[in-house]
Scaffold this motif. Structure first.
Motif, PDB file in Angstrom:
ATOM      1  N   ALA C  49       2.173  15.688  -7.400  1.00 38.84           N
ATOM      2  CA  ALA C  49       2.571  14.283  -7.327  1.00 38.84           C
ATOM      3  C   ALA C  49       2.658  13.840  -5.884  1.00 38.84           C
ATOM      4  CB  ALA C  49       3.926  14.092  -7.997  1.00 38.84           C
ATOM      5  N   GLY C  50       2.292  12.587  -5.648  1.00 41.78           N
ATOM      6  CA  GLY C  50       2.540  11.966  -4.347  1.00 41.78           C
ATOM      7  C   GLY C  50       3.742  11.057  -4.471  1.00 41.78           C
ATOM      8  N   GLY C  51       4.427  10.808  -3.359  1.00 43.37           N
ATOM      9  CA  GLY C  51       5.661  10.020  -3.461  1.00 43.37           C
ATOM     10  C   GLY C  51       5.767   8.899  -2.462  1.00 43.37           C
ATOM     11  N   LEU C  52       6.347   7.788  -2.933  1.00 46.60           N
ATOM     12  CA  LEU C  52       6.666   6.659  -2.063  1.00 46.60           C
ATOM     13  C   LEU C  52       8.179   6.492  -1.997  1.00 46.60           C
ATOM     14  CD1 LEU C  52       4.298   3.854  -3.486  1.00 46.60           C
ATOM     15  CD2 LEU C  52       3.845   5.388  -1.542  1.00 46.60           C
ATOM     16  N   SER C  53       8.652   5.988  -0.870  1.00 46.35           N
ATOM     17  CA  SER C  53      10.082   5.650  -0.809  1.00 46.35           C
ATOM     18  C   SER C  53      10.279   4.325  -0.084  1.00 46.35           C
ATOM     19  CB  SER C  53      10.865   6.786  -0.150  1.00 46.35           C
ATOM     20  OG  SER C  53      10.143   7.351   0.921  1.00 46.35           O
ATOM     21  N   GLN C  54      11.527   3.864  -0.016  1.00 46.31           N
ATOM     22  CA  GLN C  54      11.783   2.520   0.505  1.00 46.31           C
ATOM     23  C   GLN C  54      11.346   2.375   1.962  1.00 46.31           C
ATOM     24  OE1 GLN C  54      15.980   1.788   0.025  1.00 46.31           O
ATOM     25  NE2 GLN C  54      16.569   3.259   1.586  1.00 46.31           N
ATOM     26  N   THR C  55      11.099   1.136   2.374  1.00 42.31           N
ATOM     27  CA  THR C  55      10.471   0.882   3.681  1.00 42.31           C
ATOM     28  C   THR C  55      11.347   0.047   4.617  1.00 42.31           C
ATOM     29  OG1 THR C  55       9.490  -1.135   2.836  1.00 42.31           O
ATOM     30  CG2 THR C  55       8.153   0.862   2.672  1.00 42.31           C
ATOM     31  N   PRO C  56      11.260   0.308   5.909  1.00 39.88           N
ATOM     32  CA  PRO C  56      11.882  -0.581   6.893  1.00 39.88           C
ATOM     33  C   PRO C  56      11.366  -2.022   6.760  1.00 39.88           C
ATOM     34  CG  PRO C  56      11.211   1.468   7.943  1.00 39.88           C
ATOM     35  CD  PRO C  56      10.664   1.492   6.545  1.00 39.88           C
ATOM     36  N   VAL C  79      -4.637   8.778  -3.997  1.00 40.21           N
ATOM     37  CA  VAL C  79      -5.754   8.638  -4.935  1.00 40.21           C
ATOM     38  C   VAL C  79      -6.958   9.452  -4.452  1.00 40.21           C
ATOM     39  CG1 VAL C  79      -7.417   7.010  -5.907  1.00 40.21           C
ATOM     40  CG2 VAL C  79      -4.975   6.422  -5.833  1.00 40.21           C
ATOM     41  N   GLU C  80      -7.231   9.362  -3.167  1.00 36.69           N
ATOM     42  CA  GLU C  80      -8.337  10.167  -2.613  1.00 36.69           C
ATOM     43  C   GLU C  80      -8.133  11.650  -2.888  1.00 36.69           C
ATOM     44  OE1 GLU C  80      -8.754   9.337   1.576  1.00 36.69           O
ATOM     45  OE2 GLU C  80      -8.640   7.165   1.173  1.00 36.69           O
ATOM     46  N   ASN C  81      -6.842  12.073  -2.833  1.00 37.85           N
ATOM     47  CA  ASN C  81      -6.529  13.490  -3.047  1.00 37.85           C
ATOM     48  C   ASN C  81      -6.397  13.833  -4.529  1.00 37.85           C
ATOM     49  OD1 ASN C  81      -5.990  15.284  -0.529  1.00 37.85           O
ATOM     50  ND2 ASN C  81      -5.275  13.215   0.046  1.00 37.85           N
ATOM     51  N   LYS C  82      -6.604  12.830  -5.379  1.00 35.54           N
ATOM     52  CA  LYS C  82      -6.575  13.053  -6.836  1.00 35.54           C
ATOM     53  C   LYS C  82      -5.276  13.704  -7.310  1.00 35.54           C
ATOM     54  CE  LYS C  82     -11.584  13.253  -7.442  1.00 35.54           C
ATOM     55  NZ  LYS C  82     -12.446  14.072  -6.575  1.00 35.54           N
ATOM     56  N   VAL C  83      -4.151  13.200  -6.828  1.00 34.47           N
ATOM     57  CA  VAL C  83      -2.872  13.723  -7.334  1.00 34.47           C
ATOM     58  C   VAL C  83      -2.749  13.334  -8.808  1.00 34.47           C
ATOM     59  CG1 VAL C  83      -1.784  13.526  -5.078  1.00 34.47           C
ATOM     60  CG2 VAL C  83      -1.499  11.687  -6.748  1.00 34.47           C
ATOM     61  N   ASP C  84      -1.930  14.100  -9.559  1.00 31.96           N
ATOM     62  CA  ASP C  84      -1.824  13.886 -11.006  1.00 31.96           C
ATOM     63  C   ASP C  84      -0.965  12.688 -11.386  1.00 31.96           C
ATOM     64  OD1 ASP C  84      -3.354  16.258 -11.891  1.00 31.96           O
ATOM     65  OD2 ASP C  84      -1.781  17.314 -10.788  1.00 31.96           O
TER      66      ASP C  84
END
Lengths: 335, 335, 335, 335
Positions: C49-56, C79-84
């Motif tokens: 899995a790839g992850g996002l978190s809150q932003t400045p 997406v390029e890395n084809k995470v699940d």
């Protein structure tokens, strides 16, 4: 029945803005205290005692002659009032209490001598056992400890006193009159140094169950003059007497208004409170403080100064705001 | 001056082995209390109040007629003694206090109504704000809270009461009479459920500085009948009066024997204690308990039963040992 | 296997003196993280899995377009890395996580959405239940909570989430990833505000027995993605898996090196330690802190500001000494 | 680089159901440990040490010949592997460590000797100062303390060791390797006896700021082999090295990934956390436990038995359930 003559020496009544020496005089206060004590004692058949305590004169380093003069002024009043015996108590230095005992014995009175010290000994570094031996050798009939520490710390110190007296082959009675405040964190100078002294000691107040335990341990140790000092409320003293009901040959009068070992809870409305009507519930409970933002132990002030130090010279002038400000600096930054 | 008629209804005086109903009678006790209160009140110019509190009859589910009969017996004595007003206090159910208010108003007396509840509301689940509204609508002239929680939890509940009264457009005075014990861990039923109740509450006792803070916050909230309940000592009450000296137009008489804001420490022998002679020292201090083997919070009993539950049916027989043993099982294992 | 892309948005990597954006670039860091995660995942058959978190960017109030642009830069790499699948986590504002979910769904990935909030809801005052409903409606396949609070406070919040989801008729899976630190005293913003954050949290670390309890309670509540966040050590995670061994169909591999429920103590030299080789000893123990001069609870900072407040505008310059001094003033005196 | 040969004597590997002696043999384990240590040491230029610790043979009272035979088996392996020096550590009885030193010296190796005792001395009542003197006289080149107590209790004991060594005119180096757990409440036998040992010690874990303080105090006392034992994490050790950066001539390699004295917080998003980016904030903070239902101190088990007591005879059979049940009785009721 002890006359309320604590810290009623002339020099103390004139210390740091205290006007009592001038307004009421040392003689006036000590005399009134004796008369009140006798009046109450005669309601029953109690003995009456007059009491001496440590003096600003000694603390200021003025020597034996001046210090004994302060004691003599009080003792003269006690003798005139024909008190039954004398108590010299709340001394931090064994040298000063020896001087007090000497004055009392000269007047032909039996003497109970008790120091406000703990297991670390007196403020000049005399070990607690040696203090007991010196008080006994000075002629005191009862020796021991009052004030400054909680019941269990006091008993630790008394254990050392008893061992030293036994080793010296001295036979005197023992007295214990501890605080009703828990003081495991106090150092040599006792609860005086704790940050909570004297106006925030509430979370340290002992329960009646602490007092039961104290009475039993003191009795086992051989103490026969078992009482209390600052913080004791009547229910604490009653707990001592109830714990030792068999040894004393009966319950105290105050137990008439009181069901023993929490039995009064049997009448409680809520069933879960009735379930607490048994002694073992209370003896094993570790009571919470309700103060989650407070710690359990404090760091004492520990200035580490005592009789002889310049900062302890007493004076009659009232403390000024500048002096308070200076002391606060010292308290924060150290000397 | 409030006559000491708390829990002095006939059914309570005959509950679980209590022999007071037979020995002294409800009338006898309430009458004696009124006479004592009047005697003291006449030393000055104080008003005299009689008081009602919740009944075993209600708790046992016997209904309005029987419950009001218990109240009536006490109120009759108050009226004969010409008390100035009535206090109905220490009720856990708003329904029962409404019934009490009704009895009082019928006799033409002004009524102060105060429940022993906290922010979670009454024991039947009525929100605390709604309780205030219902007491006011029932005709009480002053409404509020007494007992069961510490000053700051009580003020949290009073804040909700005030909001609900304002929202309902009701204008009554507010009363607060909290415990002098810290109870942050108590749930709906208050300090009764804490394991320390009632014989090991010492570490929870409020300091005078807590009381200064409470008096100020209560006043700011608009409370004008500011007092205390279980655990209050005279020095706590004096602290309330001293905090509000300006608002009250002067210090209380008891302050004559007392230097304000710890100023008496200026006379202390030890310099580091003189350094504490200032209010801010005490206001910021977090007092330690001296009990390192105790926790700060307790787990309340929380049986969660109230009026209507079989386990709360009251009876006149004394509690037996078997019943205590059974309750202890329940306390350990749950129902 | 989650790629370590936490707080790896371009704006965060360039915030307050952080040189990572320039030195390594957002793309570089996210790409490296994905490759590492895949490499390890391929040792077994784990999903990545790839992850996002809150932003400045959001915190500085720059709006939806700019904020989603930051997310997009990371998602492109995932997406390029084809995470699940994708995890959007550690969001304090439901509005921002909705924007993140939208970006992820557009790329056709399954989304786990988890906010770092507690029972008091998000930092703009949106109730915790409503946050769950909004995440589910935005299209997240799993919703829940990570970080900021201890396991039991998190479960309180999840209980509210579940109730709101049920009430709304929404069917999604639940995730819980709490701290391994006790935080009963944290307010809305969680452990960030506690004075111990982040370099003195040690006394708050959960035991493995806390984790057993957490795993059981989470499972009972219906949570099926049960994990941990800051403070979790491998032995904490193993405890979760051991507690749920029956439900998971076997023990985790790490249990090979570990006797269950403290059974390893049976080999201990000292007999009183062998006596502890049973689960109930550990489950009922209340561990002491060994810190008698510390309190049990702290007062959080509670500045009470959030996205939109000027003091939260982020910037690329390093923090100066003057700014730190100014902040300290604020911390002591309030705004 | 110390080979991991702790408690790897043959008798220990066959104690109470331990099958390592049979499965892997004493020789096999000690040899593998040496090879691993050398392999890592050669990555840099570290010295390699082999280690001995106390034996079940001694505890069971089997005497000098048998005990030294156990040591000899390990030392033979160390010599074959050409380790640079030997560490004899974690001994509770000075008599046993003297025997261990004797074996090591015979093989011509330099010896570091460290006991797991505190200020109260060894378990047979030998004062801690005398233990130091006896280790030095037995020929140890470095003497000191490891394990069983927190850094500050260990330094108290080391202070006594140093005083005794100075008084005896002995010149040896000092070593301190304390726990990373606070143990003010532990008695003679150390943290083993605390109820939290070994699976609930988390609330006692030292912070990095405790470690800074420990490193400075140890250095001032003259200790030059400053390290840690159970509970030490890499960040604790790094804190020791950072505190002594000037004395060591530079920062450790691990500081590359770490801003000193919390300076990394300058990049934090929230301003009130940036305010904490200064050393004095952390040095004065008293961290809360987040555990209001736990006490600060525990009552240790204190069975008070040691080598020579029947209950300490070790055996090869695995502990049975009956034995555990019996021990639990003992733990509750006393012997």
């Amino acid at each position: 029945m002890q006359a309320f003559t604590f810290y009623a020496s002339d020099d103390k009544l004139a210390n740091r803005g205290n006007e009592s020496s001038k307004k009421y005089t040392c003689r006036g206060i000590n005399d009134a205290a004796c008369r009140l004590a006798k009046e109450v004692a005669e309601e029953g058949d109690a003995l009456v005692a007059g009491g001496l305590s440590q003096t600003p004169t000694y603390l200021s380093g003025l020597g034996k002659v001046h210090t004994q003069k302060e004691f003599q002024k009080q003792v003269d009043v006690f003798v005139e009032n024909k008190v039954d015996f004398l108590i010299v108590e709340y001394f931090e230095h064994v040298e000063e209490i020896e001087w007090a005992i000497e004055v009392c014995l000269k007047m032909g009175k039996a003497v109970v001598a008790s120091m406000c010290i703990g297991p670390e000994g007196d403020l000049h570094g005399v070990p607690v056992g040696e203090c007991a031996v010196r008080m006994a050798k000075a002629g005191a009939h009862v020796v021991g400890i009052n004030c400054h520490f909680d019941p269990f710390v006091c008993l630790d110190a008394l254990r050392k006193m008893k061992a030293a007296l036994d080793a010296a082959g001295l036979k005197v009675h023992l007295i214990s009159q501890p605080l009703a405040f828990h003081t495991p964190d106090a150092h040599k100078q006792g609860f005086i140094d704790l940050p909570e002294f004297p106006f925030a000691l509430e979370p340290r107040i002992c329960t009646r169950w602490d007092m039961h335990k104290y009475a039993r341990e003191a009795y086992k140790l051989g103490v026969r003059y078992i009482g209390g000092c600052c913080g004791f409320e009547p229910y604490h003293t009653r707990a001592l007497a109830e714990e030792l009901a068999v040894e004393r040959g009966g319950l105290p009068k105050a137990s008439e208004k009181h069901e023993l070992w929490s039995a009064g809870l049997r009448m409680h409305t809520k069933p879960w409170i009735r379930a607490r009507a048994n002694r073992s519930y209370w003896e094993t409970l570790k009571p919470s403080s309700g103060r989650p933002f407070c710690a359990s132990l404090s760091q004492p002030d520990d200035w580490g100064v005592t009789a002889g130090d310049a900062s302890l010279k007493q004076k009659t002038d009232a403390t000024t705001d500048e002096e308070i400000a200076e002391l606060n600096q010292h308290a924060v930054n150290g000397p």
